[in-house]
Design an enzyme around this catalytic site. Structure first.
Site, PDB file in Angstrom:
ATOM      1  N   ALA A  80     -13.984 -10.958 -10.208  1.00 52.60           N
ATOM      2  CA  ALA A  80     -14.089 -10.010 -11.327  1.00 52.60           C
ATOM      3  C   ALA A  80     -15.535  -9.579 -11.522  1.00 52.60           C
ATOM      4  O   ALA A  80     -15.838  -8.377 -11.619  1.00 52.60           O
ATOM      5  CB  ALA A  80     -13.548 -10.644 -12.609  1.00 52.60           C
ATOM      6  N   ARG A 113      -1.048  -3.309   5.899  1.00 54.92           N
ATOM      7  CA  ARG A 113      -1.710  -3.805   4.692  1.00 54.92           C
ATOM      8  C   ARG A 113      -3.227  -3.753   4.866  1.00 54.92           C
ATOM      9  O   ARG A 113      -3.963  -3.630   3.893  1.00 54.92           O
ATOM     10  CB  ARG A 113      -1.225  -5.215   4.374  1.00 54.92           C
ATOM     11  CG  ARG A 113       0.151  -5.214   3.736  1.00 54.92           C
ATOM     12  CD  ARG A 113       0.719  -6.589   3.647  1.00 54.92           C
ATOM     13  NE  ARG A 113       0.921  -7.163   4.969  1.00 54.92           N
ATOM     14  CZ  ARG A 113       1.168  -8.445   5.197  1.00 54.92           C
ATOM     15  NH1 ARG A 113       1.220  -9.286   4.186  1.00 54.92           N
ATOM     16  NH2 ARG A 113       1.375  -8.891   6.423  1.00 54.92           N
ATOM     17  N   TYR A 157      18.424  -2.697   7.104  1.00 54.26           N
ATOM     18  CA  TYR A 157      18.925  -1.553   6.333  1.00 54.26           C
ATOM     19  C   TYR A 157      20.063  -0.900   7.123  1.00 54.26           C
ATOM     20  O   TYR A 157      20.463  -1.398   8.176  1.00 54.26           O
ATOM     21  CB  TYR A 157      17.782  -0.572   6.066  1.00 54.26           C
ATOM     22  CG  TYR A 157      16.693  -1.154   5.180  1.00 54.26           C
ATOM     23  CD1 TYR A 157      16.963  -1.537   3.869  1.00 54.26           C
ATOM     24  CD2 TYR A 157      15.396  -1.329   5.655  1.00 54.26           C
ATOM     25  CE1 TYR A 157      15.968  -2.073   3.054  1.00 54.26           C
ATOM     26  CE2 TYR A 157      14.397  -1.865   4.847  1.00 54.26           C
ATOM     27  CZ  TYR A 157      14.691  -2.236   3.544  1.00 54.26           C
ATOM     28  OH  TYR A 157      13.714  -2.771   2.741  1.00 54.26           O
ATOM     29  N   ALA A 199     -26.095 -18.643 -17.876  1.00 53.29           N
ATOM     30  CA  ALA A 199     -26.458 -17.583 -18.823  1.00 53.29           C
ATOM     31  C   ALA A 199     -26.238 -18.053 -20.250  1.00 53.29           C
ATOM     32  O   ALA A 199     -25.207 -18.652 -20.556  1.00 53.29           O
ATOM     33  CB  ALA A 199     -25.596 -16.359 -18.551  1.00 53.29           C
ATOM     34  N   CYS A 251      -7.211  -7.490   4.358  1.00 57.82           N
ATOM     35  CA  CYS A 251      -6.006  -7.984   3.688  1.00 57.82           C
ATOM     36  C   CYS A 251      -5.990  -9.506   3.718  1.00 57.82           C
ATOM     37  O   CYS A 251      -6.253 -10.122   4.744  1.00 57.82           O
ATOM     38  CB  CYS A 251      -4.784  -7.430   4.413  1.00 57.82           C
ATOM     39  SG  CYS A 251      -3.260  -8.217   3.910  1.00 57.82           S
ATOM     40  N   ARG A 287      12.145   2.713  14.530  1.00 58.42           N
ATOM     41  CA  ARG A 287      11.663   1.348  14.245  1.00 58.42           C
ATOM     42  C   ARG A 287      12.839   0.384  14.386  1.00 58.42           C
ATOM     43  O   ARG A 287      13.875   0.553  13.722  1.00 58.42           O
ATOM     44  CB  ARG A 287      11.064   1.259  12.840  1.00 58.42           C
ATOM     45  CG  ARG A 287      10.280  -0.039  12.660  1.00 58.42           C
ATOM     46  CD  ARG A 287       9.412  -0.079  11.423  1.00 58.42           C
ATOM     47  NE  ARG A 287       8.256  -0.934  11.691  1.00 58.42           N
ATOM     48  CZ  ARG A 287       7.483  -1.467  10.771  1.00 58.42           C
ATOM     49  NH1 ARG A 287       7.700  -1.227   9.495  1.00 58.42           N
ATOM     50  NH2 ARG A 287       6.475  -2.242  11.099  1.00 58.42           N
ATOM     51  N   GLN A 300       9.223   8.290   7.443  1.00 59.60           N
ATOM     52  CA  GLN A 300      10.217   7.292   7.849  1.00 59.60           C
ATOM     53  C   GLN A 300      11.533   7.577   7.123  1.00 59.60           C
ATOM     54  O   GLN A 300      11.615   7.450   5.891  1.00 59.60           O
ATOM     55  CB  GLN A 300       9.752   5.871   7.527  1.00 59.60           C
ATOM     56  CG  GLN A 300      10.724   4.835   8.093  1.00 59.60           C
ATOM     57  CD  GLN A 300      10.377   3.400   7.734  1.00 59.60           C
ATOM     58  OE1 GLN A 300      10.298   3.066   6.562  1.00 59.60           O
ATOM     59  NE2 GLN A 300      10.205   2.553   8.738  1.00 59.60           N
ATOM     60  N   GLU A 307     -24.959 -16.253 -11.539  1.00 59.82           N
ATOM     61  CA  GLU A 307     -23.904 -17.209 -11.166  1.00 59.82           C
ATOM     62  C   GLU A 307     -24.445 -18.620 -11.338  1.00 59.82           C
ATOM     63  O   GLU A 307     -25.469 -18.968 -10.757  1.00 59.82           O
ATOM     64  CB  GLU A 307     -23.462 -16.957  -9.718  1.00 59.82           C
ATOM     65  CG  GLU A 307     -22.562 -18.031  -9.135  1.00 59.82           C
ATOM     66  CD  GLU A 307     -21.341 -18.356  -9.992  1.00 59.82           C
ATOM     67  OE1 GLU A 307     -20.572 -17.436 -10.309  1.00 59.82           O
ATOM     68  OE2 GLU A 307     -21.172 -19.547 -10.368  1.00 59.82           O
ATOM     69  N   LYS A 325      -6.290 -20.302   4.311  1.00 56.10           N
ATOM     70  CA  LYS A 325      -6.835 -19.460   3.250  1.00 56.10           C
ATOM     71  C   LYS A 325      -8.167 -18.822   3.667  1.00 56.10           C
ATOM     72  O   LYS A 325      -8.975 -18.453   2.827  1.00 56.10           O
ATOM     73  CB  LYS A 325      -7.005 -20.284   1.959  1.00 56.10           C
ATOM     74  CG  LYS A 325      -5.720 -20.871   1.393  1.00 56.10           C
ATOM     75  CD  LYS A 325      -4.686 -19.821   0.994  1.00 56.10           C
ATOM     76  CE  LYS A 325      -5.093 -18.943  -0.134  1.00 56.10           C
ATOM     77  NZ  LYS A 325      -4.810 -19.447  -1.445  1.00 56.10           N
TER      78      LYS A 325
HETATM   79  C1  LIG Z   1       4.568  -3.330   0.066  1.00 53.75           C
HETATM   80  C2  LIG Z   1       5.200  -3.193   1.420  1.00 53.75           C
HETATM   81  C3  LIG Z   1       6.257  -2.320   1.597  1.00 53.75           C
HETATM   82  C4  LIG Z   1       6.832  -2.163   2.862  1.00 53.75           C
HETATM   83  N1  LIG Z   1       7.797  -1.216   3.032  1.00 53.75           N
HETATM   84  C5  LIG Z   1       8.233  -0.921   4.283  1.00 53.75           C
HETATM   85  C6  LIG Z   1       9.035   0.227   4.514  1.00 53.75           C
HETATM   86  O1  LIG Z   1       9.272   1.033   3.624  1.00 53.75           O
HETATM   87  N2  LIG Z   1       9.491   0.429   5.774  1.00 53.75           N
HETATM   88  C7  LIG Z   1       9.172  -0.403   6.812  1.00 53.75           C
HETATM   89  O2  LIG Z   1       9.608  -0.166   7.935  1.00 53.75           O
HETATM   90  N3  LIG Z   1       8.366  -1.470   6.615  1.00 53.75           N
HETATM   91  C8  LIG Z   1       7.865  -1.725   5.394  1.00 53.75           C
HETATM   92  N4  LIG Z   1       6.956  -2.737   5.210  1.00 53.75           N
HETATM   93  C9  LIG Z   1       6.507  -3.511   6.380  1.00 53.75           C
HETATM   94  C10 LIG Z   1       5.221  -2.909   6.974  1.00 53.75           C
HETATM   95  O3  LIG Z   1       5.473  -1.675   7.591  1.00 53.75           O
HETATM   96  C11 LIG Z   1       4.614  -3.860   8.013  1.00 53.75           C
HETATM   97  O4  LIG Z   1       5.549  -4.040   9.031  1.00 53.75           O
HETATM   98  C12 LIG Z   1       4.240  -5.207   7.437  1.00 53.75           C
HETATM   99  O5  LIG Z   1       3.463  -5.030   6.277  1.00 53.75           O
HETATM  100  C13 LIG Z   1       3.464  -6.074   8.438  1.00 53.75           C
HETATM  101  O6  LIG Z   1       2.350  -5.395   8.938  1.00 53.75           O
HETATM  102  P1  LIG Z   1       0.849  -5.650   8.387  1.00 53.75           P
HETATM  103  O7  LIG Z   1       0.595  -7.109   8.487  1.00 53.75           O
HETATM  104  O8  LIG Z   1      -0.044  -4.818   9.250  1.00 53.75           O
HETATM  105  O9  LIG Z   1       0.862  -5.201   6.967  1.00 53.75           O
HETATM  106  C14 LIG Z   1       6.371  -2.921   3.960  1.00 53.75           C
HETATM  107  C15 LIG Z   1       5.313  -3.805   3.761  1.00 53.75           C
HETATM  108  C16 LIG Z   1       4.722  -3.938   2.520  1.00 53.75           C
HETATM  109  C17 LIG Z   1       3.557  -4.858   2.352  1.00 53.75           C
HETATM  110  S1  SF4 Z   2      -4.705  -8.144   0.077  1.00 47.91           S
HETATM  111 FE1  SF4 Z   2      -2.771  -8.870  -0.748  1.00 47.91          FE
HETATM  112  S2  SF4 Z   2      -2.119  -7.184  -2.032  1.00 47.91           S
HETATM  113 FE2  SF4 Z   2      -3.672  -6.326  -0.703  1.00 47.91          FE
HETATM  114  S3  SF4 Z   2      -2.570  -5.508   1.054  1.00 47.91           S
HETATM  115 FE3  SF4 Z   2      -3.101  -7.609   1.563  1.00 47.91          FE
HETATM  116  S4  SF4 Z   2      -1.305  -8.798   0.977  1.00 47.91           S
HETATM  117 FE4  SF4 Z   2      -1.158  -6.836  -0.045  1.00 47.91          FE
END
Ligand SMILES: Cc1cc2nc3c(=O)[nH]c(=O)nc-3n(C[C@H](O)[C@H](O)[C@H](O)COP(=O)(O)O)c2cc1C
Ligand code: SF4
Length: 647
Positions: free
Chosen positions: A394, A319, A174, A458, A342, A221, A103, A413, A431
């Site tokens: 943990a 994620r 950006y 325990a 996630c 993108r 990217q 536990e 949640k």
């Molecule tokens: C830690 C982190 C860093 C990210 N950095 C970028 C990035 O560098 N470029 C980008 O286009 N999107 C970035 N994103 C957005 C992700 O590409 C994605 O669109 C977002 O996490 C939602 O998708 P998901 O729910 O599948 O994670 C980032 C997301 C996270 C969590």
């Molecule tokens: S569980 Fe939490 S830390 Fe891990 S990818 Fe998902 S949002 Fe990020």
């Protein structure tokens, strides 16, 4: 096969991709200080390639060494020295059958001066950035041409390095995105004023890449919506996609939001899977080239459904694969129960932004794969017995690692449920992914043969009978209870009693004492049926929470009518009212609030008493989780993992 669409081959610009699962770009801070692909970064991508991902987009990657940086330790492809490490990265991904696009990125108005030699951020127009308060410098035509050249050079370097294609980062506000968006582009020359002109910097880059690299795949993108007034709307995004397609783009990746609306960009747990699908689906219906889209996807079934519905041609499970690099392989093998999904907790984002490198709450190996990887596990347990005390994240993580190492593990536990504090965290609205996480850890423990003993307290005597080689103490912390008068009253409860429904009330005036994360979430649960007031002694509610999550939760609480009293410390409970000290007042001052019920949610503190008892009785004792340090699931899984790695 259960998920046919997910496992169909796909194509972008002639590149064959083995399935429809992409991992979109995620900035991670794992590159070296001068932008080379470090062994850790390469390992991160290689693990996801090995795990079955079809198409990996690297983190946002600098095309200019002098400006546009948004993270320390950000990957760069500006010069020849970067090509070699990126080449190694491509090889490591390719050897597992995945494809990789880099990217290409310039931070523009979002690039902080601190990371760019003090340089003023630049953009299409000199306007103030509402997030950091900085005014960007309006770029001249010469500067635009120079940047176009740098993107083209970046693409040429990627091609040299054996990378399969590039993605132009023209989303999220950006540099390229700020030109496209009327929110930030106020120009009246050839680079502003209408969609065609606003896209010109991007179309110039696409044409430049075509001239320099031939048919090299280019994905762009874009934002399907900025979610800000005066910004990109879906109609406008469709125009943009069509312009980019005409200019020769091979795919469009539809994302959304800018820094001002960042929760919509990287969603915390308060968003449903697929909530933004209308954006990609609408764009896809109006262009012929493939569309990639994320949709806060957690489960394979959701990904399949989005493909079936024609929302996109490739699903971004980003994620999702950060949390579990084997997301695709486990899906294919029908072992979704073992996918660490996630949770939307945002710890990854928080760690990158605040610590400078990546961590994940669900997976202590993420970002540390060169050190903590299953293949490096020292499998010397030899059937020796280890007793793990405590079945929170943990304890469960420790038990899993120990069992994989060949120890015979007994997890004790004392409650009738697993998860510890995380179990309580599953009760408030939105949640459910935490509950899912506990389910997965439980399934993993079963898979590796951990013997789980529920309702088992325990103590030294009973653990001695088990004759363990080692003991892991992960029995959690202790609830903090303010030392004030009146807490013995029948209308005063702990948050644990409330969340476990040991006490229930509806239609009551409830004071939640403590406005940290636990207090806010407890209030969220209680406000479904009650009029809730949060009493917080500091000026900042949710002080340790990541702003994206905190702000989202605070806005939900506000909408639900929850009142927030800041700088108020509980002083006493007196009948149907609480007395509070005003901590922001120079003179001693108190206020009174009439309530029906009081719920104490003042947080937890470490408690090493059991650890010390065990330490005296056994030769090898380690601690993990809340008993040693207050924290979230991230700290729990990390200490559970690390502290038994070399036991
Ligand atoms: C830690 C982190 C860093 C990210 N950095 C970028 C990035 O560098 N470029 C980008 O286009 N999107 C970035 N994103 C957005 C992700 O590409 C994605 O669109 C977002 O996490 C939602 O998708 P998901 O729910 O599948 O994670 C980032 C997301 C996270 C969590
Ligand atoms: S569980 Fe939490 S830390 Fe891990 S990818 Fe998902 S949002 Fe990020």
């Amino acid at each position: 096969m259960k998920y046919q669409k997910l496992f169909e081959k796909g194509y972008i610009g002639g590149v064959e991709i083995r399935n429809r699962v992409a991992m979109t770009a995620m900035g991670n801070g794992l590159a070296t200080w001068d932008g080379e692909a470090s062994p850790e970064l390469i390992r991160f991508y290689e693990d996801r390639a090995r795990g079955g991902c079809g198409l990996i987009f690297t983190e946002f990657t600098r095309v200019d060494e002098n400006s546009g940086a948004c993270n320390p330790n950000q990957l760069c492809i500006a010069s020849r020295k970067h090509v070699r490490s990126v080449q190694r990265m491509a090889e490591c991904v390719h050897r597992h059958g995945a494809k990789i696009f880099v990217q290409l990125h310039h931070g523009g108005r979002e690039a902080p001066p601190a990371l760019n030699g003090g340089r003023q951020p630049m953009g299409p127009s000199a306007i103030i950035n509402q997030v950091n308060g900085l005014v960007s410098a309006e770029m001249t035509k010469a500067e635009i041409d120079e940047i176009v050249g740098k993107f083209v050079n970046g693409a040429a370097n990627c091609k040299k390095a054996g990378i399969d294609g590039v993605e132009l980062h023209a989303a999220h506000g950006y540099l390229l995105g700020s030109f496209i968006s009327p929110y930030t582009n106020k120009r009246t020359d050839d680079y502003g004023g209408n969609a065609e002109n606003c896209c010109r910097i991007v179309t110039d880059i696409i044409r430049g890449i075509r001239a320099a690299c031939g048919n090299y795949p280019v994905c762009v993108r874009i934002n399907g919506s900025d979610f800000v007034e005066g910004g990109i709307t879906l109609d406008y995004a469709v125009q943009v996609a069509r312009i980019l397609e005409s200019a020769g783009a091979d795919a469009i990746n539809v994302s959304c939001a800018v820094y001002e609306t960042v929760p919509n960009m990287i969603e915390p747990n308060y968003y449903d899977e697929g909530w933004r699908k209308a954006l990609a689906k609408t764009v896809k219906a109006r262009i012929r080239i493939p569309v990639v889209a994320v949709n806060t996807i957690k489960f394979p079934a959701t990904a399949e459904k989005l493909l079936e519905e024609g929302v996109s041609d490739f699903v971004g499970v980003s994620r999702g694969q950060m949390a579990d690099p084997e997301w695709v392989n486990k899906t294919r093998a029908g072992r979704e129960d073992l996918i660490r999904k996630c949770m939307g907790c945002m710890q990854c984002n928080k760690s990158v932004v605040m610590d400078g490198y990546l961590s994940c709450a669900a997976n202590p190996v993420t970002g540390r794969g060169t050190m903590y990887n299953d293949e490096y596990l020292i499998r010397n347990g030899d059937g020796r017995r280890v007793v793990v005390i405590g079945g929170g994240p943990a304890g469960m993580q420790a038990a899993i690692v120990l069992a994989k190492r060949g120890f015979r593990v007994d997890l004790l536990e004392k409650k009738d449920y697993l998860g510890g504090m995380a179990y309580l965290a599953t009760v408030p609205p939105h949640k459910t992914m935490v509950a899912e996480f506990i389910k997965t850890l439980t399934a993993e423990m079963k898979e590796v043969g951990v013997a789980v003993h529920m309702n088992t307290s325990a103590d030294v005597k009973m653990v001695k009978k088990l004759e363990p080689y080692a003991v892991v103490v992960a029995n959690g912390g202790t609830e903090i209870v303010p030392k004030v008068a009146g807490l013995e009253a029948a209308n005063v409860h702990t948050m644990e009693e409330a969340l476990l429904k040991k006490v229930t009330f509806s239609g009551k005036r409830v004071a939640v004492i403590g406005g940290g994360m636990v207090g806010l979430e407890t209030a969220h649960y209680l406000c479904q049926d009650n009029q809730v007031t949060i009493v917080e002694m500091t000026a900042t509610p949710g002080a340790t929470m990541y702003p994206t999550v905190r702000n989202k939760l605070l806005s939900i609480l506000k909408d639900e009518g929850v009142e927030l009293l800041l700088n108020r410390a509980l002083s006493a409970v007196e009948g149907d009212s609480i007395v509070m000290d005003c901590t922001d007042s120079r003179e001693p001052r108190q206020e009174r609030l009439t309530v029906d019920e009081v719920v104490i949610a003042a947080g937890r503190k470490p408690n090493l008493s059991l650890y010390h008892e065990m330490e005296k009785a056994f030769g090898k004792v380690v601690m993990a989780g809340d008993c040693m340090m207050g924290g979230c699931i991230l700290e729990a899984t990390r200490t559970g993992n690390d502290n038994v790695w070399f036991l």
